[in-house]
Structures are given as structure tokens and as C-alpha cells.
Design a protein around this motif. Structure first.
Motif, mmCIF file in Angstrom:
data_model
loop_
_atom_site.group_PDB
_atom_site.id
_atom_site.type_symbol
_atom_site.label_atom_id
_atom_site.label_comp_id
_atom_site.label_asym_id
_atom_site.label_seq_id
_atom_site.Cartn_x
_atom_site.Cartn_y
_atom_site.Cartn_z
ATOM 1 N N ARG A 63 0.828 -1.215 0.000
ATOM 2 C CA ARG A 63 0.000 0.000 0.000
ATOM 3 C C ARG A 63 0.860 1.262 0.000
ATOM 4 N N LEU A 64 1.982 1.224 0.726
ATOM 5 C CA LEU A 64 2.899 2.371 0.717
ATOM 6 C C LEU A 64 3.437 2.635 -0.689
ATOM 7 N N GLY A 65 3.705 1.549 -1.431
ATOM 8 C CA GLY A 65 4.165 1.713 -2.805
ATOM 9 C C GLY A 65 3.114 2.349 -3.684
ATOM 10 N N ASP A 66 1.854 1.945 -3.482
ATOM 11 C CA ASP A 66 0.760 2.535 -4.255
ATOM 12 C C ASP A 66 0.631 4.034 -3.985
ATOM 13 N N TYR A 99 3.049 6.260 -2.268
ATOM 14 C CA TYR A 99 4.241 7.106 -2.359
ATOM 15 C C TYR A 99 5.139 6.806 -3.562
ATOM 16 N N GLY A 100 4.826 5.746 -4.293
ATOM 17 C CA GLY A 100 5.635 5.414 -5.465
ATOM 18 C C GLY A 100 6.324 4.076 -5.294
ATOM 19 N N ARG A 101 6.125 3.197 -6.274
ATOM 20 C CA ARG A 101 6.676 1.836 -6.158
ATOM 21 C C ARG A 101 8.186 1.822 -6.286
ATOM 22 N N LYS A 102 8.715 2.660 -7.174
ATOM 23 C CA LYS A 102 10.175 2.741 -7.300
ATOM 24 C C LYS A 102 10.794 3.220 -5.996
ATOM 25 N N ARG A 103 10.214 4.252 -5.408
ATOM 26 C CA ARG A 103 10.745 4.805 -4.158
ATOM 27 C C ARG A 103 10.747 3.758 -3.048
ATOM 28 N N LEU A 104 9.642 3.020 -2.904
ATOM 29 C CA LEU A 104 9.562 2.014 -1.842
ATOM 30 C C LEU A 104 10.469 0.824 -2.130
ATOM 31 N N PHE A 105 10.595 0.471 -3.419
ATOM 32 C CA PHE A 105 11.498 -0.621 -3.784
ATOM 33 C C PHE A 105 12.935 -0.277 -3.402
ATOM 34 N N LEU A 106 13.359 0.940 -3.744
ATOM 35 C CA LEU A 106 14.730 1.357 -3.426
ATOM 36 C C LEU A 106 14.931 1.479 -1.920
ATOM 37 N N LEU A 107 13.925 2.006 -1.217
ATOM 38 C CA LEU A 107 14.016 2.125 0.239
ATOM 39 C C LEU A 107 14.109 0.745 0.881
ATOM 40 N N GLY A 108 13.254 -0.200 0.405
ATOM 41 C CA GLY A 108 13.299 -1.560 0.934
ATOM 42 C C GLY A 108 14.615 -2.249 0.635
ATOM 43 N N THR A 109 15.150 -2.040 -0.576
ATOM 44 C CA THR A 109 16.436 -2.644 -0.949
ATOM 45 C C THR A 109 17.564 -2.094 -0.086
ATOM 46 N N ALA A 110 17.530 -0.781 0.168
ATOM 47 C CA ALA A 110 18.552 -0.177 1.031
ATOM 48 C C ALA A 110 18.471 -0.740 2.447
ATOM 49 N N GLY A 111 17.241 -0.850 2.968
ATOM 50 C CA GLY A 111 17.069 -1.412 4.313
ATOM 51 C C GLY A 111 17.500 -2.859 4.380
ATOM 52 N N PHE A 112 17.182 -3.643 3.346
ATOM 53 C CA PHE A 112 17.557 -5.055 3.298
ATOM 54 C C PHE A 112 19.078 -5.209 3.263
ATOM 55 N N THR A 113 19.731 -4.344 2.491
ATOM 56 C CA THR A 113 21.192 -4.397 2.392
ATOM 57 C C THR A 113 21.845 -4.025 3.715
ATOM 58 N N LEU A 114 21.346 -2.948 4.351
ATOM 59 C CA LEU A 114 21.881 -2.530 5.650
ATOM 60 C C LEU A 114 21.670 -3.625 6.694
ATOM 61 N N ALA A 115 20.458 -4.204 6.717
ATOM 62 C CA ALA A 115 20.165 -5.258 7.691
ATOM 63 C C ALA A 115 21.051 -6.484 7.456
ATOM 64 N N SER A 116 21.336 -6.794 6.189
ATOM 65 C CA SER A 116 22.218 -7.916 5.872
ATOM 66 C C SER A 116 23.619 -7.677 6.439
#
Length: 520
Positions: A88-91, A93-110
């Protein structure tokens, strides 16, 4: 998740949500596809790569069995709680924005997982990783919808199917190799650190090649619903996971009992939210569709089976039998291959002809494989070989493949098209909830059987204790599969798209909303 709004965007290239990505002459869209598929693959592998390294983590960090459960269950819980909200956040605020934010968080958490100095830090980092995945994963198919014209999506979803098979096989093998090689003396840590270069490349390329899109009429957030779901699950799963270590204290029983009224409050609040603004976290009207309600029950119980089996299987092979991670990983290859073969066969050939009977045959076949494994574990004890495990694993894999591939279509076949997005989000969320619950139950069905006095003594005693616990767990798995078989009678005899086939009308969107590649 509200990814059905993405369908509207894709069908209206000139609309406010799409951009220019549907131009079939634009080669950039294939680079965007490679980026989001790599992220989906990274998430898939991360779910399977951890199990194989758990004994190494346990030895290196001195983690308790409860902490070991939370390393896996914490990820599943955070992922489940955030999936619908992430979509729903992607719908909004923007799917690209949430994808990049999620990828950044996933990388940091890794990175935090890879550099964890103790079990507590690793569990917390896994929770963060699951929450980040819940932002990243729901955007993948939405981005595909708005990037590719309808006539190209069949090819794209075929590629997703290949990614599923590759992820299923490569995750355990990659985890085994990285752990066994002990790169730079890091032992298990490279299984997380390998995500860093992949995640950074995804961020840099994603910013350049992914097209931004939003839903024209995105629903509002339901943060209260998310909090209630998370609280209810924590009240149920935390005492299950810690109960054995703490000798089943009274507060644990009270928490588990208290989770039921919290679930009740959630239902009441979702009804209120529906009346207030029509944007609840859970679309309760879907449960009036018999096939959907039954399918959700199957997804939940099947998630429990998976949560129990894969963790106890790893502990049985590596701690009970004393096998290396590589040997354990290679032993699982026939299982993964059998799942992929049966999944492709069931969707293309069997379900259009036999419908629901294929799923029920899958439940029976998987049960037969579990019973054969149960027999062999008892007969051969700690002397069992990898080759002796192949027959039950292949039978189990064939059964699982007959279930996992067609199940989502069967569940969605009678759901109104306007609710396809929220229904598919509920399916993914329910599977993750079942997985987390199954991992919590491991303390009861596996560790609850192990006599502490037998641990830490002669390897033969420890091995025998783990064999007994493994057999007990398989007995529970058999019982849950029997329940799944019975509940499947409430599914439609044949999914509607197979009953109605033909004509010029495009295939119903639910069949492409299901995201089978993105579940754990």
C-alpha cells in the motif's frame, strides 16, 4: 497489498500512475526487470540460505535454541506483518521509491546480520531484514505491471517461474558452500554479507532504470490494523518459542490465551475501518467466499508444515547426524528438483484437467513421503545415508510441487476482481504467519522431546535424541497434512479460469497477482 491498482495503471499508459514504461520498444524495461528479479531472488535465497547455516551460528555465537528459532521466525513475522502495508505504501508514495528504500534497508540489515556480535543483535537484525523485505518484495510485480505491456507479461511471469526453481535449489547449496568454505575465517557470516554488493548494485541501477509509478486511487494506511496483527502474533509465538527454556511460566500461558481476544479486537476494528473509509488492512468480506476462506486455512496450515519441517530437518542432519553443511545442502537437491518439476507439470497439464484433485493428490503424496521418511529415520537411526533419504525427499517434493504452484489460483478463482490485490496480499501474509507459527512450534514438537541429560554427552546419545525428536516432528507434520487434505474439499472443483477458458477476454488478473515466487 493493493497491487491490483497496478493493473489499472498498466492498462492506462497515459494515466497518472504509469509513466512511459509500457513502450515495447524501450529496452530499458528489460534492465529494470533484471533489477527487480535480482531483488526477488535475493529475498528468496535469503529465506533458504539461513537454515543450512543455523548449526554454525549456534556454535559460533553460543545461541540458545530459542534464539535459533527467532533468527528464522523473526524474519517471517516481520515480513508477514509488513507485506500488505508495504504494498500500500508503494501505491501511495511510489513503487520505485519504496522498492529502493526496501532494498537499502535489506542491504543494511544484511550487513548488521553479517557483523552481529551476539545472538540478540542477530535476531534484531533479522527482524529489520524482514521488515525491509516487506517494503521491497510487494513492489516487484507492481513494477512489472506498469513497465511491460500486457502481451509481454506472459514471458515475464515465465521468467519468474524459473527464478523460483533456481532460488529453491541454489539457496541451500549456496549457504552450504559459503559456510563450509569458511571464507577469511568468517564461518556463517558470508551468507548475509553476499547481499551487500548485490543490494548496492540494485540501488544504483534501480535509480537509473526503474520507472516511478503510483496508484491513482490508493487506499489509506491501516497502521492500527498492523499493530494489532503484530501484537496478536507476538503474544502467540513468543511464549511458544521461549516456553521450554523458561519451564513454561504462567505469563506465557496467559499471553497465548490473550492473543485470542486481540485477534477479536482486530476483526472488530477492521469492520469499523471498512465502514469509516473503506481501506481496512484485512478485507473481511473476502472470507464470505467459501473457496477463499478454505484456501487461507490451507495456506496457514501449509505454512506451519514448512516452518516445522525445514528447521528440524537441518538440525537433525547437522547436529543429530553430524553432517557437514555441504552434505546437508546436497542431500536437499533432489527435493528442490522434484518441487520444481511437479510445480511446472501441475500448472500446465494437470490442474486444467483435474482441478482440485491435483492439490489433494499433492497432500496425500507429501504425506506418503513424510511417512516413508519417518520409517527410514527409525529403521536406520544415526546410520542413515544421504542416498537412503532421496526416495522420501523426492516423494515429498513431488507432493509439495503439486500444492504450491496451483494453490493460489484455486484460492483466488472465485474472488471478485476488484479485491484481487488485497486477496493476494492476504495469501502471502497468511503463509508467512503460518511459517512463523510453525517455527515457534518447533520448541514443542522437536525440542520438547529432547531430554537435556542426553545432550552434551556422547555423540551417539545426542544423535539418538535428535533422531527421536525428528520422528516426533514428522508425526506432527503428518497430522497437519491430513487436516490440509480435508480442508481442500472446500476449494472449487476447478478454478474458474479453467472452467471458462477460451474467448478473446484476457485472463483474469488474479492469476498474475499471486506472487508465488515471493513467498517463503
Amino acid at each position: 497489498m493493493s497491487s491490483h491498482d497496478a493493473v489499472t495503471d498498466a492498462a492506462n499508459p497515459a494515466g497518472p500512475g504509469t509513466g512511459s514504461g509500457t513502450d515495447s520498444g524501450d529496452k530499458r524495461r528489460w534492465i529494470a526487470l533484471a533489477i527487480v528479479m535480482t531483488a526477488a531472488f535475493m529475498d528468496l535465497v535469503d529465506a533458504t540460505i539461513v537454515n543450512i547455516a543455523i548449526p554454525s551460528i549456534e556454535r559460533d555465537l553460543g545461541a540458545s535454541f530459542g534464539a535459533i528459532q527467532w533468527i528464522t521466525a523473526g524474519y517471517a513475522l516481520a515480513f508477514a506483518a509488513g507485506l500488505i502495508t508495504g504494498g500500500r505504501l508503494g501505491d501511495i508514495y511510489g513503487r520505485k521509491r519504496l522498492f529502493l528504500l526496501g532494498t537499502a534497508g535489506f542491504t543494511l540489515a544484511s550487513a548488521l546480520c553479517g557483523f552481529a556480535v551476539g545472538p540478540e543483535m542477530l535476531v534484531a537484525s533479522r527482524l529489520l531484514q524482514g521488515a525491509a523485505a516487506a517494503m521491497m518484495v510487494p513492489q516487484v510485480l507492481s513494477i512489472v505491471h506498469v513497465t511491460f505491456p500486457a502481451h509481454e507479461r506472459g514471458k515475464v511471469f515465465g521468467l519468474f517461474g524459473a527464478i523460483v526453481g533456481l532460488g529453491a535449489v541454489s539457496g541451500p547449496l549456496l549457504g552450504a558452500l559459503l559456510t563450509q568454505w569458511n571464507i577469511a575465517g568468517l564461518e556463517w557470516r558470508p551468507i548475509f554479507l553476499i547481499n551487500l554488493p548485490v543490494g548496492i548494485a540494485g540501488l544504483l541501477l534501480g535509480r537509473k532504470y526503474i520507472i516511478e509509478s503510483k496508484a491513482p486511487k490508493a487506499l489509506r494506511l491501516d497502521l492500527v490494523g498492523v499493530l494489532l496483527v503484530t501484537a496478536a502474533l507476538l503474544m502467540l509465538i513468543y511464549p511458544l518459542t521461549r516456553g521450554r527454556e523458561l519451564d513454561w511460566p504462567m505469563w506465557g500461558h496467559l499471553m497465548m490465551a490473550g492473543s485470542l481476544p486481540v485477534f477479536g479486537i482486530l476483526v472488530a476494528y477492521e469492520k469499523y475501518k471498512t465502514r469509516k473509509d473503506g481501506s481496512p488492512l484485512v478485507e473481511l468480506s473476502l472470507f464470505r467466499v467459501k473457496s477463499f476462506a478454505a484456501g487461507i486455512a490451507v495456506q496457514l496450515t501449509f505454512g506451519i508444515v514448512m516452518g516445522i519441517f525445514f528447521l528440524v530437518w537441518t538440525l537433525y542432519m547437522q547436529i543429530g547426524l553430524g553432517w557437514t553443511p555441504l552434505r546437508a545442502g546436497l542431500t536437499g537437491v533432489p527435493f528442490s528438483i522434484a518441487v520444481s518439476v511437479a510445480a511446472g507439470l501441475s500448472v500446465q497439464k494437470l490442474v486444467p484437467r483435474f482441478g482440485r484433485k491435483v492439490l489433494q493428490a499433492g497432500a496425500l503424496t507429501m504425506t506418503a513421503g513424510v511417512l516413508l521418511y519417518l520409517f527410514e529415520a527409525g529403521r536406520y537411526g544415526t546410520g542413515i545415508s544421504s542416498w537412503q533419504m532421496v526416495p522420501p525427499l523426492v516423494v515429498m517434493g513431488l507432493g509439495m510441487g503439486l500444492i504450491v504452484a496451483p494453490l493460489t489460483d484455486a484460492v483466488l478463482s472465485e474472488v471478485p476482481r476488484e479485491h484481487a490485490g488485497s486477496a493476494s496480499g492476504l495469501i502471502n501474509t497468511t503463509t508467512q504467519m503460518g511459517n512463523a507459527l510453525g517455527l515457534g512450534l518447533v520448541s514443542v514438537v522437536f525440542f520438547g522431546v529432547i531430554d537435556d541429560e542426553r545432550l552434551g554427552k556422547a555423540p551417539a546419545e545426542t544423535g539418538a535424541a535428535f533422531v527421536d525428536a525428528f520422528q516426533n516432528s514428522l508425526g506432527w507434520v503428518t497430522g497437519v497434512l491430513a487436516v490440509i487434505f480435508l480442508v481442500m474439499f472446500a476449494l472449487p472443483a476447478k478454478p474458474k479460469q479453467h472452467l471458462e477458458g477460451g474467448g478473446d477476454e484476457p485472463a483474469p488478473e488474479p492469476s498474475v497477482e499471486k506472487e508465488p515466487a515471493l513467498t517463503h
